[in-house]
Design an enzyme around this catalytic site. Structure first.
Site, PDB file in Angstrom:
ATOM      1  CD  GLU A   1      46.149  41.230  34.748  1.00  0.00           C
ATOM      2  OE1 GLU A   1      45.870  41.278  35.950  1.00  0.00           O
ATOM      3  OE2 GLU A   1      46.473  42.231  34.089  1.00  0.00           O
TER       4      GLU A   1
ATOM      5  CG  HIS B   1      46.883  44.920  39.651  1.00  0.00           C
ATOM      6  ND1 HIS B   1      46.403  43.653  39.448  1.00  0.00           N
ATOM      7  CD2 HIS B   1      47.226  45.361  38.421  1.00  0.00           C
ATOM      8  CE1 HIS B   1      46.473  43.350  38.168  1.00  0.00           C
ATOM      9  NE2 HIS B   1      46.966  44.369  37.525  1.00  0.00           N
TER      10      HIS B   1
HETATM   11 MN    MN Z   1      47.146  44.162  35.388  1.00  0.00          MN
END
Ligand code: MN
Length: 236
Positions: free
Chosen positions: A75, A164
């Site tokens: 990410e 999330h």
């Molecule tokens: Mn994450």
């Protein structure tokens, strides 16, 4: 200048791990003080374990400058595109603090319920990747997803990621660590209070004044010294 920042970035990793904002996952980054077109973030390693040599410099497209054999977080682009969208931001935390997660899966806005919770600001938007991207693995691993999240965040300090986690974006590392910790604390308190009725939320004026006060030098340096010592970096 950069080495001092990188030392603080290691400490920020350890503080957030010690205070359970991050665990095996989650990460914290800082913009390069020498050149705002770059930022620093660990290689793919849990924050509790991050050391100086894990830190990699990236550009605002998420391209690592000197990774060697080090593998970035999946990410990394989330950080890159928020720095690109927000020249005022100097540090970012992405976390999945469990106390915050109910607000990513229920139609209940996360709002300040106590004075330190004011750091999250009056409104915390909920970004849902499903709206633009359909079924995904939920992580923010492409520039279009990261740009979409940055748009949802807008000028605010915090945003929620549906099902999330969350992002916090502030001017510097001390502020973003403080905001991330108290985002989780506020979420736990708000959820506890909601079990007994409608909480007495902070007013917009209280949020603005309290956030400005908490980001004064005295509270910031006191909190940083306390959290650093608990994370094993005493004498700061
Ligand atoms: Mn994450």
């Amino acid at each position: 200048m950069t080495e001092a920042l990188l030392r603080d970035l290691v400490i920020a990793n350890r503080i957030l791990a010690r205070d359970n904002v991050v665990d095996d996952f989650g990460h914290v980054s800082a913009r390069d003080p020498a050149d705002p077109r770059f930022f620093w973030l660990s290689r793919s390693r849990s924050p509790e374990l991050v050391e100086r040599d894990d830190l990699i410099r990236f550009d605002l497209d998420g391209v690592p400058q000197d990774p060697g054999h080090r593998k970035p977080y999946l990410e990394t682009i989330l950080h890159a595109r928020i720095y690109a969208a927000r020249p005022d931001v100097g540090a970012i935390v992405h976390h999945h603090a469990r106390a915050v997660l109910p607000f990513t899966m229920l139609p209940i806005p996360l709002r300040p319920v106590f004075h330190l919770g004011a750091l999250i600001g009056p409104e915390v938007p909920l970004w849902d990747s499903r709206h633009e991207f359909g079924d995904t693995a939920l992580i923010v691993d492409s520039a279009p997803m990261a740009d979409s999240l940055a748009r949802a965040l807008g000028p605010r300090p915090c945003a929620l990621l549906a099902r999330h986690g969350a992002v916090c974006a502030e001017a510097d590392l001390r502020r973003v660590v403080f905001t991330a910790i108290y985002m989780a604390e506020n979420a736990a308190l708000q959820m506890a209070a909601l079990a007994h009725g409608t909480p007495d939320y902070l007013s917009p004026g209280e949020i603005e004044r309290t956030r400005a006060m908490q980001f004064g030098e005295r509270p910031l340096s006191r909190a940083w010294a306390y959290r650093s010592a608990r994370a094993g970096f005493g004498g700061i």
